[in-house]
Design an enzyme around this catalytic site. Structure first.
Site, PDB file in Angstrom:
ATOM      1  N   HIS A  59       0.874  -1.173   0.000  1.00 35.28           N
ATOM      2  CA  HIS A  59       0.000   0.000   0.000  1.00 35.28           C
ATOM      3  C   HIS A  59       0.907   1.218   0.000  1.00 35.28           C
ATOM      4  CE1 HIS A  59      -3.716   2.237   0.777  1.00 35.28           C
ATOM      5  NE2 HIS A  59      -2.909   3.065   1.409  1.00 35.28           N
ATOM      6  N   CYS A  60       0.826   2.022  -1.033  1.00 27.33           N
ATOM      7  CA  CYS A  60       1.711   3.181  -1.180  1.00 27.33           C
ATOM      8  C   CYS A  60       1.037   4.414  -0.594  1.00 27.33           C
ATOM      9  CB  CYS A  60       2.039   3.408  -2.650  1.00 27.33           C
ATOM     10  SG  CYS A  60       3.112   4.818  -2.917  1.00 27.33           S
ATOM     11  N   SER A  61       1.710   5.035   0.351  1.00 26.06           N
ATOM     12  CA  SER A  61       1.145   6.236   0.967  1.00 26.06           C
ATOM     13  C   SER A  61       1.327   7.468   0.073  1.00 26.06           C
ATOM     14  CB  SER A  61       1.778   6.470   2.330  1.00 26.06           C
ATOM     15  OG  SER A  61       3.172   6.608   2.199  1.00 26.06           O
ATOM     16  N   ASP A 100      -1.711   6.915  -2.073  1.00 29.88           N
ATOM     17  CA  ASP A 100      -2.835   6.473  -1.255  1.00 29.88           C
ATOM     18  C   ASP A 100      -3.655   5.400  -1.963  1.00 29.88           C
ATOM     19  OD1 ASP A 100      -4.352   6.434   1.058  1.00 29.88           O
ATOM     20  OD2 ASP A 100      -5.849   7.803   0.214  1.00 29.88           O
TER      21      ASP A 100
END
Length: 158
Positions: free
Chosen positions: A111-113, A116
């Protein structure tokens, strides 16, 4: 601000010299990389291939298992079902549940912040393009800054 102040300053370094051509080329490269960064950013924010929630097959299978007396929390069923999304996981590809998105993503990498969004099978190539163009834009920006400091151009940083 960047393209109204810094970009024109690149042409006025030493008009007609090799330095002016070099810095102007770096500015154009920086512009192209910024366009690529935004393109890949929006494409990465698109569909990540999340599986639909609450499938009818899940409900049917859970009723059959309880009717037959098979424990729903058995480790064998944990691989085949997501009890949070209430769906049957496909057998042909790996599927992981993301606790931040609260969805199951086929081929989830992480999950890439930054965007998002989960990076999965459908948007992995766009994510690689996004990070590569972002890194390239940072490198070119540092090259422009190093050249400006080397040439003593204080006007470029206004």
């Amino acid at each position: 601000v960047y393209f109204s102040q810094v970009f024109p300053a690149g042409a006025s370094v030493l008009p007609g010299s090799h330095s002016a051509v070099y810095i102007q080329g770096l500015h154009w490269l920086h512009l192209v990389l910024h366009v690529l960064v935004w393109y890949y950013f929006f494409k990465t924010r698109g569909d990540d291939g999340a599986l639909p929630l609450r499938q009818d097959a899940y409900e049917h299978n859970m009723q059959e298992m309880t009717r037959c007396g098979f424990p729903v929390s058995h480790p064998a069923t944990m691989l085949d079902y997501c009890h949070i999304c209430r769906l049957v996981r496909p057998k042909d590809r790996p599927v992981k549940h993301c606790s931040l998105c609260m969805r199951c993503i086929p081929g989830q990498d992480h999950h890439c912040s930054l965007v998002d969004r989960c990076v999965g099978f459908k948007n992995r190539n766009y994510f690689i393009g996004y990070t590569a163009s972002l890194a390239g834009a940072c490198i070119v920006f540092c090259m422009i800054g190093a050249h400006a400091l080397d040439q003593g151009e204080k006007r470029m940083w206004l």
